[in-house]
Design an enzyme around this catalytic site. Structure first.
Site, short mmCIF file in Angstrom:
data_model
loop_
_atom_site.label_atom_id
_atom_site.label_comp_id
_atom_site.label_asym_id
_atom_site.label_seq_id
_atom_site.Cartn_x
_atom_site.Cartn_y
_atom_site.Cartn_z
N HIS A 119 0.08 -11.10 -0.28
CA HIS A 119 1.34 -10.53 0.24
C HIS A 119 1.09 -9.40 1.24
O HIS A 119 2.02 -9.01 1.96
CB HIS A 119 2.25 -10.07 -0.91
CG HIS A 119 1.83 -8.82 -1.59
ND1 HIS A 119 1.17 -8.80 -2.80
CD2 HIS A 119 2.00 -7.52 -1.25
CE1 HIS A 119 0.96 -7.55 -3.17
NE2 HIS A 119 1.45 -6.74 -2.25
N ASP A 149 -2.06 -14.68 -5.58
CA ASP A 149 -1.78 -13.57 -4.66
C ASP A 149 -3.06 -12.94 -4.14
O ASP A 149 -3.22 -11.72 -4.12
CB ASP A 149 -0.91 -12.50 -5.35
CG ASP A 149 -0.35 -11.49 -4.34
OD1 ASP A 149 -0.30 -11.81 -3.14
OD2 ASP A 149 -0.01 -10.37 -4.76
N SER A 225 -1.64 -1.97 -2.66
CA SER A 225 -1.83 -3.40 -2.90
C SER A 225 -3.10 -3.91 -2.24
O SER A 225 -3.36 -3.65 -1.06
CB SER A 225 -0.64 -4.19 -2.36
OG SER A 225 0.50 -3.99 -3.14
#
Length: 400
Positions: A119, A149, A225
C-alpha cells in the site's frame, strides 16, 4: 580607652571593603561557594535564605537500558529507508494532479533490494528512495503481493548499502521488547519502543487476512508503514503495516506488523518463481471452539470447519465436502455439515493460526494429508495444494 571602639569600627570597615572589592572581583568568593559556603537566596533583590549548588564532576554515563536503545538504533538505522511514491489523480475538471505518499522500507541486500508494504507504492508512477545518509535514488517496483501487503522494490548502482538482519517471528513472546524505526509524518529516522502486546490474526487495509500479526504498543504513525519492527538485538521480526486508530489518523497505542516469517516465505517465492505462489486449500472456513462444537454436535471440540469448497480448487479435487445446512451466527449466515479439519500431516489444527502456520511450511503444488471428521467418521485425505489468488471472500470465514 575611648579610642578602642573607634579602632574596632575601622578594622571592621577595612575588612568589609577588602571583601567587597578584592575578593569578589578575583572570583575567590565563587570558590568559597563551591567549597560549601552558602550564599543567600534572593527575593526582589533582597537576601532571604541559603542557596546550595551541586555540580557534576563528569558527564553521566548511559545506563544499560539506554545503551541498548542506542545500540539498536545505530545498528538498524543505516538499513531503513524513506519511500516517496507519486501517483496521478484527476481533479474535478479531469486534469491530472500528482499525489504523493510516504512510507518506509528496509534494505535486504547489497544489490539494492528493498522490502516495503504494497500500500506504500500501490498505483505509483514514480517511486523514490531516500537512504539514511539523505541520498535519493529512483526505485523500480519488481513485484508485489497484495494478499500479504508486501512489495519488493530495487535501487541500482548504490555503493555501501547496509542490509538489515532478519530474525524469526514464530517464537515471539508477549512482553518482549520491540523497536520501530521509520518515517512517521515524514520525520525520517524516528525510533519508538514498546513491547509485543499480542499475536493475533487481523484483516489488512484491503480486507486481506494477516495471520499471526504482531501487535505492539510501540508508537507507529502514518509514514511508518513498511518499516522494520526490531527485537532488542536490532534484528527484523516484522514489517510495520497498520494502526488501530479508532478514526484518528495517528497512533492509539495499538499497531500491527506482518511477521517476518511470512515475508521470508513470500521472498522465497519471489526468488524462485518471480511471483508469489501462496499455497491454498481453496476453502472457506469457520473456526470451531468447545461451545460451537457442543451446540452442533461435532465429534471434536476444536478444528476448522469447511463451510464452502471453491469450484475447481484443491479441496474439491481431493473430495473434501463443504456445508449443506444454513444457520445464523447472529446476523451472519454460516454453512454447517462440512468436513472438520483437525490436523495436517499429523500436526494438530485447533485454530486459523495453526492452519496458517502449517500452510506457511508448504508451497503451491505440495501434497499434504489432512485429518478430518465427516460426521462422526475420522478420515485421512491427501490434498495437492493450489495456488492462492489475491481475492478475499466477503464471508465470516477465511479462504485458505
Amino acid at each position: 580607652m575611648k579610642l578602642r571602639p573607634v579602632l574596632l569600627v575601622l578594622v571592621l570597615l577595612s575588612g568589609f571593603y577588602y571583601l567587597t572589592t578584592r575578593v569578589a572581583t578575583t572570583g575567590s568568593l565563587a570558590r568559597w561557594v563551591q567549597h560549601g559556603v552558602k550564599p543567600m537566596e534572593t527575593e526582589g533583590g533582597a537576601i532571604t535564605g541559603p542557596l546550595s549548588l551541586t555540580t557534576a564532576s563528569a558527564a553521566p554515563a548511559f545506563d544499560s537500558e539506554e545503551q541498548q536503545n542506542i545500540a539498536v538504533y545505530k545498528k538498524a538505522l543505516p538499513s531503513v529507508v524513506n519511500i516517496t511514491s507519486t501517483a496521478v489523480a484527476f481533479n474535478f475538471f479531469y486534469g491530472p494532479v500528482p499525489q504523493q505518499g510516504q512510507g518506509s522500507g528496509f534494505i535486504l541486500n547489497k544489490d539494492g533490494l528493498i522490502l516495503t508494504n504494497n500500500h506504500v507504492i500501490n498505483n505509483a508512477q514514480r517511486v523514490e528512495v531516500t537512504l539514511s545518509d539523505k541520498h535519493k535514488y529512483k526505485a523500480t517496483v519488481l513485484t508485489v503481493d497484495k494478499g500479504h501487503d508486501l512489495a519488493l522494490i530495487k535501487i541500482n548502482n548504490v555503493p555501501n548499502l547496509v542490509p538489515a538482519t532478519l530474525a524469526e517471528s514464530h517464537s515471539l513472546i508477549v512482553g518482549q521488547r520491540v523497536y520501530a524505526i521509520g518515517n512517521p509524518f515524514g520525520l525520517s529516522g524516528t525510533m519508538t519502543r514498546g513491547i509485543v502486546s499480542a499475536i493475533r490474526s487481523i484483516r489488512g487495509q484491503e480486507g486481506n487476512p494477516i495471520e499471526d500479526a504482531i501487535q505492539t504498543d510501540a508508537a507507529v504513525n502514518p509514514g511508518n508503514s513498511g518499516g522494520p519492527l526490531l527485537n532488542s538485538r536490532g534484528e527484523v521480526i516484522g514489517i510495520t503495516t497498520m494502526i488501530a486508530s479508532n478514526g484518528a489518523d495517528q497512533s492509539s497505542g495499538i499497531g500491527f506488523a506482518i511477521p517476518i516469517d511470512t515475508a521470508k516465505a513470500v521472498l522465497d517465492d519471489f526468488a524462485k518463481y518471480g511471483r508469489v505462489r501462496r499455497p491454498s486449500l481453496d476453502i472457506v472456513t469457520l473456526p470451531i471452539g468447545p461451545d460451537i462444537a457442543q451446540q452442533i454436535g461435532l465429534p471434536s471440540d476444536y478444528g476448522i470447519l469447511i463451510e464452502r469448497v471453491l469450484p475447481g480448487g484443491a479441496a474439491e479435487k481431493a473430495g473434501l465436502h463443504g456445508g449443506t445446512q444454513k444457520m445464523y451466527d447472529g446476523n451472519v449466515p454460516v454453512m454447517l455439515g462440512g468436513d472438520l479439519i483437525v490436523a495436517m500431516d499429523g500436526q494438530e489444527i485447533a485454530s486459523p493460526q495453526d492452519l496458517s502456520a502449517a500452510m506457511n511450511t508448504h508451497r503451491a503444488g505440495d501434497t499434504v494429508t489432512l485429518t478430518v471428521f465427516r460426521g462422526q467418521k475420522k478420515l485421512s485425505v491427501k490434498v495437492t495444494l493450489g495456488d492462492a489468488k489475491d481475492t478475499v471472500p466477503g464471508s465470516q470465514g477465511e479462504q485458505v
